[in-house]
Design a protein around this motif. Structure first.
Motif, short mmCIF file in Angstrom:
data_model
loop_
_atom_site.label_atom_id
_atom_site.label_comp_id
_atom_site.label_asym_id
_atom_site.label_seq_id
_atom_site.Cartn_x
_atom_site.Cartn_y
_atom_site.Cartn_z
N SER A 19 43.00 43.53 43.92
CA SER A 19 41.56 43.61 43.67
C SER A 19 41.33 44.13 42.25
O SER A 19 41.77 45.22 41.90
N LEU A 20 40.63 43.30 41.46
CA LEU A 20 40.37 43.65 40.07
C LEU A 20 38.88 43.69 39.73
O LEU A 20 38.48 44.38 38.80
N GLY A 21 38.07 42.92 40.42
CA GLY A 21 36.67 42.74 40.03
C GLY A 21 35.70 43.40 40.98
O GLY A 21 36.07 44.02 41.98
N GLY A 22 34.40 43.22 40.64
CA GLY A 22 33.33 43.71 41.51
C GLY A 22 32.85 45.09 41.15
O GLY A 22 33.61 45.94 40.67
N ALA A 23 31.57 45.32 41.37
CA ALA A 23 31.00 46.65 41.21
C ALA A 23 31.33 47.51 42.40
O ALA A 23 31.68 48.69 42.28
N LYS A 74 37.87 50.31 36.70
CA LYS A 74 37.45 51.05 35.51
C LYS A 74 35.93 51.06 35.46
O LYS A 74 35.26 50.52 36.35
N GLY A 75 35.37 51.69 34.40
CA GLY A 75 33.92 51.80 34.32
C GLY A 75 33.40 52.61 35.49
O GLY A 75 33.88 53.71 35.76
N ARG A 76 32.44 52.04 36.22
CA ARG A 76 31.90 52.70 37.41
C ARG A 76 32.20 51.88 38.68
O ARG A 76 31.47 51.97 39.67
N LEU A 120 43.08 53.86 38.43
CA LEU A 120 41.67 54.14 38.19
C LEU A 120 41.47 54.73 36.81
O LEU A 120 42.21 55.64 36.40
N ASP A 121 40.47 54.21 36.09
CA ASP A 121 40.16 54.68 34.75
C ASP A 121 38.67 54.97 34.64
O ASP A 121 37.88 54.59 35.52
N LEU A 154 45.06 44.78 32.13
CA LEU A 154 45.45 46.08 31.58
C LEU A 154 45.37 46.08 30.06
O LEU A 154 44.93 47.06 29.45
N ALA A 155 45.79 44.97 29.42
CA ALA A 155 45.71 44.90 27.96
C ALA A 155 44.25 44.89 27.50
O ALA A 155 43.92 45.53 26.49
N ARG A 156 43.41 44.18 28.22
CA ARG A 156 41.98 44.15 27.86
C ARG A 156 41.35 45.52 28.01
O ARG A 156 40.57 45.96 27.18
N ASP A 157 41.71 46.22 29.08
CA ASP A 157 41.20 47.56 29.29
C ASP A 157 41.63 48.49 28.17
O ASP A 157 40.83 49.30 27.66
#
Length: 449
Positions: free
Chosen positions: A269-273, A299-301, A327-328, A440-443
């Protein structure tokens, strides 16, 4: 207005949509199917959206989801073309690709290969019109509306999804790839994919579910997959969820294993709010085995909730669970893993592990591994860890001339890749590896100093 009142108010649009939906729903002439849908809506109406007072949802607040007046997605392709699928499909292996756009099957985008006699793969909507008597003994028998309100809501709006029926003693070489695309072109669309997968005695099959968002708009996917496995069947299941950053994703996978079955599920799982993935496996036959692996990267919220339950009902069964989280920023996650060993399930072996890596001081994870053992001759262990990147390893890489961002990415990848490395089909493993590395590279590239 209390939080519960706020959640209950969110039911209104679904109740009104249901009245319109059932008038044109596939298979509506069948009394059993009509009753099933009505039962699902009555259950959802009675239960409402779960509050955090509900033990199964205490770490996940669905109020943001309940507060949005979603409407049912239409049945058009919404401009999706074959070129949009290039980074989604597995070109290196033989696949039967079933593509769904906003929950509806697209024959134009799908590529159904010639499958052997005894294998039925297609749209559930069509099957509900043509094979309803064949489906009736299985649909909603294991993923029941009473299980949770979102399963009930999905049952009320059973419309389309994938129907797979594999006869006894079949070894299906082609991978069945179910692709669900949310276009995001129109705001606040909801779809309720329903997958029914029946695998006959002694048969083997690999199934992939991909959930992808194209334009990052607000959408809600509420999916249910039922896996019914007869004696000696073997299923390798994969799921990749990378919908848009404003998407809501709630899903249930329910597997029922008879004697001697082997079931493995690998989830990324990578996406979604807000995402919630429930995996439920009932080892209903002696000598069955189950492997559940999961990886969530937030990441983010973002908030990601993973809930598992393996029910050992018969003796000489085994299960292995490994869930990892990265988690970031201000992201949050929850893991609830439950292993139940019934009184008759002697000689059971069960291992459960949840490990989490926090990349920021403000990231938060709640983890709750659980064992419920009612037999006395078993081997069961469980555990959970929460930690940070190892400073010594980070220093070692930097001392070799590797930049800090690259070093962090390498160590994070090393932590997460164990889950992907356990996948059995190498092309799928490689593609998910690339997706993870790119994420991960994009993050790392967007980190604020």
């Amino acid at each position: 207005m209390t939080a519960i009142d706020e959640l209950n108010r969110g039911k209104t649009s679904y109740l009104s949509d249901f009245d319109l939906f059932e008038r044109a729903a596939p298979g509506r002439q069948n009394a059993w199917l009509a009753r099933l849908r009505r039962k699902g809506m009555e259950r959802f109406d009675a239960a409402g959206f779960p509050s955090r007072k509900n033990e199964d949802w205490q770490y996940t607040n669905v109020a943001p989801l309940a507060g949005i007046p979603f409407r049912l997605a239409g049945k058009s392709a919404n401009g999706v073309r074959a070129s949009n699928l290039r980074d989604i499909l597995f070109g290196e292996i033989d696949c039967c690709n079933l593509v769904f756009v906003n929950g509806s099957y697209s024959e134009k985008l799908s590529s159904s290969r010639s499958l052997p006699r005894g294998v039925c793969v297609g749209s559930l909507r069509r099957a509900l019109e043509e094979r309803v008597r064949e489906i009736e003994p299985y649909l909603a028998r294991h993923a029941e509306p009473e299980a949770n309100p979102f399963t009930a809501l999905n049952t009320a709006f059973i419309d389309d999804g994938a129907y797979l029926c594999i006869a006894d003693d079949m070894v299906l070489e082609d991978v069945i790839h179910l692709v669900y695309i949310s276009t995001g072109q129109e705001a606040n669309l909801v779809c309720h994919p329903r997958n029914l997968i029946r695998v006959g005695a002694g048969s083997r099959v690999s199934v992939v579910e991909s959930y992808v968002g194209l334009n990052g708009g607000v959408s809600f996917t509420n999916a249910v997959t039922e896996m019914v496995m007869e004696e000696g069947a073997a299923v390798d299941h994969y799921k990749l969820q990378r919908e848009g950053g404003a998407a809501f994703h709630i899903a249930t996978l329910q597997a029922n294993l008879e004697q001697g079955c082997s079931f493995s599920s690998h989830f990324v799982s990578l996406g979604g709010a807000l995402t919630r993935n429930d995996v439920r496996a009932v080892l209903a036959g002696e000598g069955s085995e189950c492997t559940l692996n999961g990886l969530y990267v937030a990441k983010g919220r973002q908030h990601m909730d993973s809930s598992t339950c393996v029910d050992h009902a018969k003796p000489h069964s085994s299960s292995r669970q490994l869930y990892k989280g990265v988690l970031d920023d201000d992201s949050t996650a929850a893991f609830s893993g439950r292993v139940v060993v019934r009184t008759d399930a002697q000689k059971t072996s069960a291992l459960q592990s949840n490990r989490n890596l926090l990349l920021s001081e403000s990231a938060l994870v709640d983890t709750r591994p659980q064992l419920e053992i009612y037999a006395d001759d078993v081997k069961c262990t469980h555990g959970a860890t929460i930690g940070k990147l190892d400073e010594d390893s980070l220093f070692y890489l930097r001392s070799r001339g590797i930049g800090e961002d690259a070093a962090r990415t390498l160590l994070t990848y090393a932590f997460a890749s164990e889950v992907i490395g356990a996948m059995k089909i190498k092309p799928i493993q490689c593609q998910m590896d690339l997706v993870l590395l790119a994420r991960l590279a994009r993050d790392a590239a967007t980190e604020v100093p």
